[in-house]
Design an enzyme around this catalytic site. Sequence first.
Site, PDB file in Angstrom:
ATOM      1  N   ALA A  63       0.775  -1.153  -0.025  1.00 20.67           N
ATOM      2  CA  ALA A  63      -0.102   0.004   0.016  1.00 20.67           C
ATOM      3  C   ALA A  63       0.928   1.219  -0.154  1.00 20.67           C
ATOM      4  O   ALA A  63       2.133   1.137   0.563  1.00 20.67           O
ATOM      5  CB  ALA A  63      -0.871  -0.054   1.268  1.00 20.67           C
ATOM      6  N   GLY A 102       0.732  -5.161   1.005  1.00 22.51           N
ATOM      7  CA  GLY A 102      -0.366  -5.203   0.099  1.00 22.51           C
ATOM      8  C   GLY A 102       0.126  -5.809  -1.363  1.00 22.51           C
ATOM      9  O   GLY A 102      -0.629  -6.500  -2.157  1.00 22.51           O
ATOM     10  N   GLU A 105      -0.005  -9.320  -0.667  1.00 24.67           N
ATOM     11  CA  GLU A 105      -1.348  -9.895  -0.836  1.00 24.67           C
ATOM     12  C   GLU A 105      -1.966  -9.857  -2.249  1.00 24.67           C
ATOM     13  O   GLU A 105      -2.868 -10.653  -2.837  1.00 24.67           O
ATOM     14  CB  GLU A 105      -2.218  -8.627   0.150  1.00 24.67           C
ATOM     15  CG  GLU A 105      -2.123  -8.958   1.416  1.00 24.67           C
ATOM     16  CD  GLU A 105      -2.771  -7.862   2.467  1.00 24.67           C
ATOM     17  OE1 GLU A 105      -2.192  -6.720   2.012  1.00 24.67           O
ATOM     18  OE2 GLU A 105      -3.418  -8.254   3.281  1.00 24.67           O
ATOM     19  N   GLU A 125       3.186  -5.234   7.643  1.00 28.62           N
ATOM     20  CA  GLU A 125       2.536  -4.328   8.226  1.00 28.62           C
ATOM     21  C   GLU A 125       2.360  -3.816   9.855  1.00 28.62           C
ATOM     22  O   GLU A 125       2.586  -2.723  10.186  1.00 28.62           O
ATOM     23  CB  GLU A 125       1.154  -4.715   8.016  1.00 28.62           C
ATOM     24  CG  GLU A 125       0.506  -4.306   6.754  1.00 28.62           C
ATOM     25  CD  GLU A 125       0.849  -5.692   5.769  1.00 28.62           C
ATOM     26  OE1 GLU A 125       1.688  -6.504   6.053  1.00 28.62           O
ATOM     27  OE2 GLU A 125       0.197  -5.762   4.730  1.00 28.62           O
TER      28      GLU A 125
END
Length: 703
Positions: A63, A102, A105, A125
Amino acid sequence: MTDKVLLTKVDNIGIVTLNSPPVNALSQEIRQGLLDAFSKAESDDSLKVIILMGADRTFSAGADIGEFGKSSLEPVLPMVCQTIESTSKPVIAAITGVALGGGFELAMASHYRIATNSTKVGLPEVHLGLIPGAGGTQRLPRIVGPKLSLEMITSGKPIKAKKALAEGLIDQVIEDTDSLKEEAIAFAHTLIKENQGPRRSSERKEHIEKQGNDKEIFINFKNSLQKTARGLYSPFKAVDAIKTAFTLPFDEGIKKERDIFLECMNSAQSKGLVHAFFSERKCTKFPEAMNENGPARDLSTLGVVGGGTMGSGITVAALDAGIKVTMIERDQESIEKGKHNVTKVYKRHIEKGRMTEEQVNKVLEKYKPSTDFDDLKDVDMVIEAVFEELEVKQEVFKTLDKIVKPGAVMASNTSYLNIDKIAAVTSRPEDVLGLHFFSPANIMKLLEIVIPTKVKADVVNTGLTLAKKMRKVPVRAGNCDGFIGNRILSKYGKVVAYMMEDGASPYEIDKAIFKFGLPMGIFQMFDLAGLDIGWANRKRQAATRDPRERYVHILDLLCEKGHYGQKTGRGFYIYQEGSRRGEEDPEVLTLIDEERKRKGITTRSFSEEEIMNRYIAAMVNESCNVLHEGMASRPSDIDITLLYGYGFPRYRGGPMKYADQVGLPKILDDIKKYYEEDSFFWNPSPLLVELVEKGQTFESLNK
Ligand code: 3H9
């Protein structure tokens, strides 16, 4: 349509490429681009398989951290992952560099994963006070089971491609990075040939069924986190989210994950950790480094003068960085000690299995111990690490000036002394700078680069190069007494002494500081560093000390008894033979009590809250003075100094970030209250007053 996500075709294969250097952070533009590209690929009947990859040397760092704190920007990443996973054609993530957060992910939402040998994948994270929020806590356990999921998510540590392959997280490892695309295409053709469809992580059941109702692993894991994640919030929440993968259907687990993710994102800890992330990158941006007239000088050989604790630590840090080191000591006995100090670090590496004897021998080939200063004549840089006394250091610099080649950088490793005065004894003050390493210098990451008046930009840049090679975190510091860190420490070091004299025991103070999140209390830290160091410093300052300054003699009294801390087995604590864990010392309490009586002090008690308020207020006030005088470039550099050099808890972001969170008016109010007791010590910094008047924060100064 963005040009940061491209959809191209090779035969009947669609290739979606992330093209947003340097790390393919998944900003709103990229997320939208991914949705568009996948929707196009899905509706293109000519395409049978889709490959997702990075354009350059990395897949994705996750992210876009820069977007955190802004209102949720659609489409959110969980939805993008969902879209990828529900695609009817097989999706292959072809990973190189890193797939983090992310980014990983996205890869787990893809149906197959291949990676180059040097790839690392992980979910870091928790380092930002978060949990994975785009399906990571639900898909990873379904792919690898609870144990590895708990380890990876709560530690945030990435794993290498080979381990990921062994764990079934990756389907194939490619040795040659340059052939990733061809190999991915070949993988796609195999899927087509074998008629393999999508393999969705969310539908995998083997680990869920195997785990059944056994919740023991989660309870035990949380217990173990009490030790490894003390004070942190998100690792514990991550365990809850991972557990959900085994108790709820996937869609409900995803909702639960989202709730926890948002809760973590709004926490003060996450704000502190995100601040630390950006601050440690910002601090490397020295004005000199932007300056075109100052590229760094060559740096492949180093001289170190002094083989004591600091000199040998610096030597090891340089050897570890692949730099050739010549270490100089004044006589044979001292150089033998220096040699011993260096080699014992490597012997330990062998004992612990961290290095082989052969590897150590290879490193030590670059190490030359010597008693002859002439051996420094060809080095690119020399760092003096002798006794902390101006005259002694000046003598060394006079000698160096005669010996080292023109253009060699000359640095002093001092913690307090005036670098201008050291530079002034040489014929080339423009080549002299301060490099304040922290002990043990081969371990501690902070390096204060101290800028004296005449230093040239390229010399400063060479200091930065050294920091980079040694993997240190450099902070630009002005040339003042104690620079940034020790100058601030000298103030909060005084405040704890005042509280001790006024009624708080050193053990109460240490407990409050430990509870706040530091790895140890300040008196424990004094014991570790050696009480004699502060003593020498106080003696140095005695002649110029303002008579209005309150002076606490307790530390001197301990030193007079020969109690220097851990190294003598006694300081504020008693240390049993060979132990680094101190026990409270009743004799210290008696000594303190006698001193209070001698001074006629009426003692009072201090709550933990008051201890911390005073400690933080002293730290913040002096930090403001440091900033106001231009000794630090920005508040976040002070945060980095305290985080990396003094154990300030990272999850609080540093004292400046913490002060912003507490509110500067509250800190100023505290200082004004304390001013009534001691107007000399508690003089509010003009910068703090100005910021409060203007309603501004330290963050507003973080350029
Ligand atoms: C997440 O993914 C949450 C999701 O689970 C759920 C969402 C709903 N964003 O470090 P470098 C910048 S949380 C924005 O110097 P390196 C960095 O600031 C995220 N920017 O290079 C720097 O900018 P500048 C989980 C980022 O080679 C530049 O890129 N991911 C991001 O030494 C170069 O970075 C992480 O926690 C980012 N995600 O190291 C990974 N990442 O040049 C964080 C980097 O202006 N990133 N930048 O100073 C890293 O660990 C390292 O940057 C990395 C590269 C290993 C990737």
